[in-house]
Design a protein around this motif. Structure first.
Motif, PDB file in Angstrom:
ATOM      1  N   ILE A   8       0.910  -1.169   0.013  1.00 45.04           N
ATOM      2  CA  ILE A   8      -0.010   0.064   0.032  1.00 45.04           C
ATOM      3  C   ILE A   8       0.983   1.306   0.014  1.00 45.04           C
ATOM      4  O   ILE A   8       1.613   1.378   0.680  1.00 45.04           O
ATOM      5  CB  ILE A   8      -1.082  -0.029   1.147  1.00 45.04           C
ATOM      6  N   VAL A   9       0.568   2.311  -0.839  1.00 42.66           N
ATOM      7  CA  VAL A   9       1.320   3.584  -1.156  1.00 42.66           C
ATOM      8  C   VAL A   9       0.514   4.530  -0.593  1.00 42.66           C
ATOM      9  O   VAL A   9      -0.695   4.713  -0.776  1.00 42.66           O
ATOM     10  CB  VAL A   9       1.764   3.766  -2.569  1.00 42.66           C
ATOM     11  N   GLN A  14      -4.191  12.802  -1.213  1.00 45.02           N
ATOM     12  CA  GLN A  14      -4.709  12.276  -1.925  1.00 45.02           C
ATOM     13  C   GLN A  14      -5.664  11.056  -1.735  1.00 45.02           C
ATOM     14  O   GLN A  14      -6.939  10.839  -1.968  1.00 45.02           O
ATOM     15  CB  GLN A  14      -3.852  11.786  -3.203  1.00 45.02           C
ATOM     16  N   GLY A  15      -4.744  10.114  -0.951  1.00 44.98           N
ATOM     17  CA  GLY A  15      -5.325   8.782  -0.588  1.00 44.98           C
ATOM     18  C   GLY A  15      -4.518   7.768  -0.626  1.00 44.98           C
ATOM     19  O   GLY A  15      -3.299   8.125  -0.283  1.00 44.98           O
ATOM     20  N   ILE A  16      -4.647   6.483  -0.859  1.00 42.03           N
ATOM     21  CA  ILE A  16      -3.678   5.519  -0.993  1.00 42.03           C
ATOM     22  C   ILE A  16      -3.974   4.624  -2.326  1.00 42.03           C
ATOM     23  O   ILE A  16      -5.008   4.630  -3.022  1.00 42.03           O
ATOM     24  CB  ILE A  16      -4.018   4.534   0.400  1.00 42.03           C
ATOM     25  N   LEU A  17      -3.186   3.791  -2.643  1.00 45.22           N
ATOM     26  CA  LEU A  17      -2.881   2.947  -3.738  1.00 45.22           C
ATOM     27  C   LEU A  17      -2.560   1.487  -2.952  1.00 45.22           C
ATOM     28  O   LEU A  17      -1.502   1.452  -2.620  1.00 45.22           O
ATOM     29  CB  LEU A  17      -1.879   3.422  -4.805  1.00 45.22           C
ATOM     30  N   ALA A  80       2.278  -3.657   4.064  1.00 45.32           N
ATOM     31  CA  ALA A  80       3.575  -3.328   3.528  1.00 45.32           C
ATOM     32  C   ALA A  80       3.338  -1.980   3.267  1.00 45.32           C
ATOM     33  O   ALA A  80       2.953  -1.850   2.147  1.00 45.32           O
ATOM     34  CB  ALA A  80       4.555  -4.173   2.728  1.00 45.32           C
ATOM     35  N   LEU A  81       3.651  -0.994   3.923  1.00 51.13           N
ATOM     36  CA  LEU A  81       3.349   0.390   3.520  1.00 51.13           C
ATOM     37  C   LEU A  81       4.518   1.352   3.198  1.00 51.13           C
ATOM     38  O   LEU A  81       5.521   1.022   3.390  1.00 51.13           O
ATOM     39  CB  LEU A  81       2.915   1.347   5.007  1.00 51.13           C
ATOM     40  N   THR A  82       4.114   2.038   2.196  1.00 52.14           N
ATOM     41  CA  THR A  82       5.144   3.089   1.652  1.00 52.14           C
ATOM     42  C   THR A  82       4.797   4.221   1.754  1.00 52.14           C
ATOM     43  O   THR A  82       3.537   4.665   1.333  1.00 52.14           O
ATOM     44  CB  THR A  82       5.819   2.546   0.029  1.00 52.14           C
ATOM     45  N   LEU A  83       5.459   5.397   2.083  1.00 49.10           N
ATOM     46  CA  LEU A  83       5.220   6.625   2.151  1.00 49.10           C
ATOM     47  C   LEU A  83       6.487   7.637   1.926  1.00 49.10           C
ATOM     48  O   LEU A  83       7.575   7.234   2.544  1.00 49.10           O
ATOM     49  CB  LEU A  83       4.852   7.206   3.717  1.00 49.10           C
ATOM     50  N   TYR A  84       6.345   8.334   0.922  1.00 51.94           N
ATOM     51  CA  TYR A  84       7.497   9.071   0.368  1.00 51.94           C
ATOM     52  C   TYR A  84       8.781   8.152  -0.023  1.00 51.94           C
ATOM     53  O   TYR A  84       9.821   8.291   0.442  1.00 51.94           O
ATOM     54  CB  TYR A  84       8.196  10.142   1.270  1.00 51.94           C
ATOM     55  N   GLY A  85       8.495   6.785  -0.110  1.00 47.40           N
ATOM     56  CA  GLY A  85       9.562   5.900  -0.657  1.00 47.40           C
ATOM     57  C   GLY A  85       9.830   5.039   0.595  1.00 47.40           C
ATOM     58  O   GLY A  85      11.050   4.244   0.285  1.00 47.40           O
ATOM     59  N   ILE A  86       9.817   5.304   1.827  1.00 56.22           N
ATOM     60  CA  ILE A  86       9.822   4.473   2.589  1.00 56.22           C
ATOM     61  C   ILE A  86       8.916   3.761   3.666  1.00 56.22           C
ATOM     62  O   ILE A  86       7.755   4.089   3.409  1.00 56.22           O
ATOM     63  CB  ILE A  86      10.758   5.446   3.976  1.00 56.22           C
ATOM     64  N   ASN A  87       9.324   2.765   4.435  1.00 53.25           N
ATOM     65  CA  ASN A  87       8.130   2.264   5.284  1.00 53.25           C
ATOM     66  C   ASN A  87       8.241   2.969   6.596  1.00 53.25           C
ATOM     67  O   ASN A  87       9.114   2.701   7.187  1.00 53.25           O
ATOM     68  CB  ASN A  87       8.463   0.845   5.343  1.00 53.25           C
TER      69      ASN A  87
END
Length: 179
Positions: A8-9, A14-17, A80-87
């Motif tokens: 999940i990004v 905006q939201g999530i992908l 597994a989350l990603t936010l600005y390219g990091i977990n």
């Protein structure tokens, strides 16, 4: 058995992908969300939906998606989350605050500093119940008063978990402004 983590990004403002599923965006209707994700595991007051399989809670205002919170940190089992390219659950509390401060580039609500921060310009919030200092004090006290080793061992396990935040939430524009 190794289970594939759902990727999940998080996309602030905006939201999530969700990989292989699609995108949730702020302002989306509850019906549209349920069409994409299915029925939630649990409802609360018809304004919150819990999706255990995605380890998240969704908030709706006036039937539109306004907030998404990942509530199973720092050790999610299914996502597994990603936010600005990091977990955000394994970078460490300090580095995450630094990154979010940089991306926020403005006012931060740090009235509950070390436990909770809200980054107002990017509508991102993080929370944890305790800090490393809190847990180290508890460990030292437990040793001093002779608590059983099992209690001390449990506190040392918890010490690892407070090195990161336990929840991360993203909201629509202005979500954290009036909290």
């Amino acid at each position: 058995m190794i289970t594939q983590m759902i990727k999940i990004v998080l996309k602030p403002l905006q939201g999530i992908l969700i990989e292989g599923i699609g995108e949730l965006t702020f302002g989306q209707s509850k019906a549209s969300v349920e069409n994409l994700l299915g029925k939630p595991s649990e409802y609360s007051n018809n304004v919150q939906s819990f999706y255990d399989n995605y380890e998240m809670r969704l908030d709706f205002d006036e039937k539109e998606l306004s907030f998404i919170e990942f509530i199973y940190g720092p050790y999610p089992e299914k996502t597994a989350l990603t936010l600005y390219g990091i977990n955000p659950f394994n970078i460490g509390a300090g580095p995450l605050i630094e990154l979010l401060s940089l991306k926020n580039n403005g006012e931060i609500d740090d009235s509950e500093a070390e436990y909770c921060y809200s980054f107002l310009n990017i509508s991102v919030g993080v929370w944890r119940d305790a800090t490393e200092k809190d847990l180290q004090e508890s460990i030292n006290e437990a040793k001093l008063i002779g608590k059983p080793q099992g209690t001390i061992d449990q506190l040392e396990i918890e010490l690892e978990s407070v090195k990161n935040f336990w929840t991360i939430g993203i909201g629509k524009i202005g979500y954290y402004d009036n909290l």
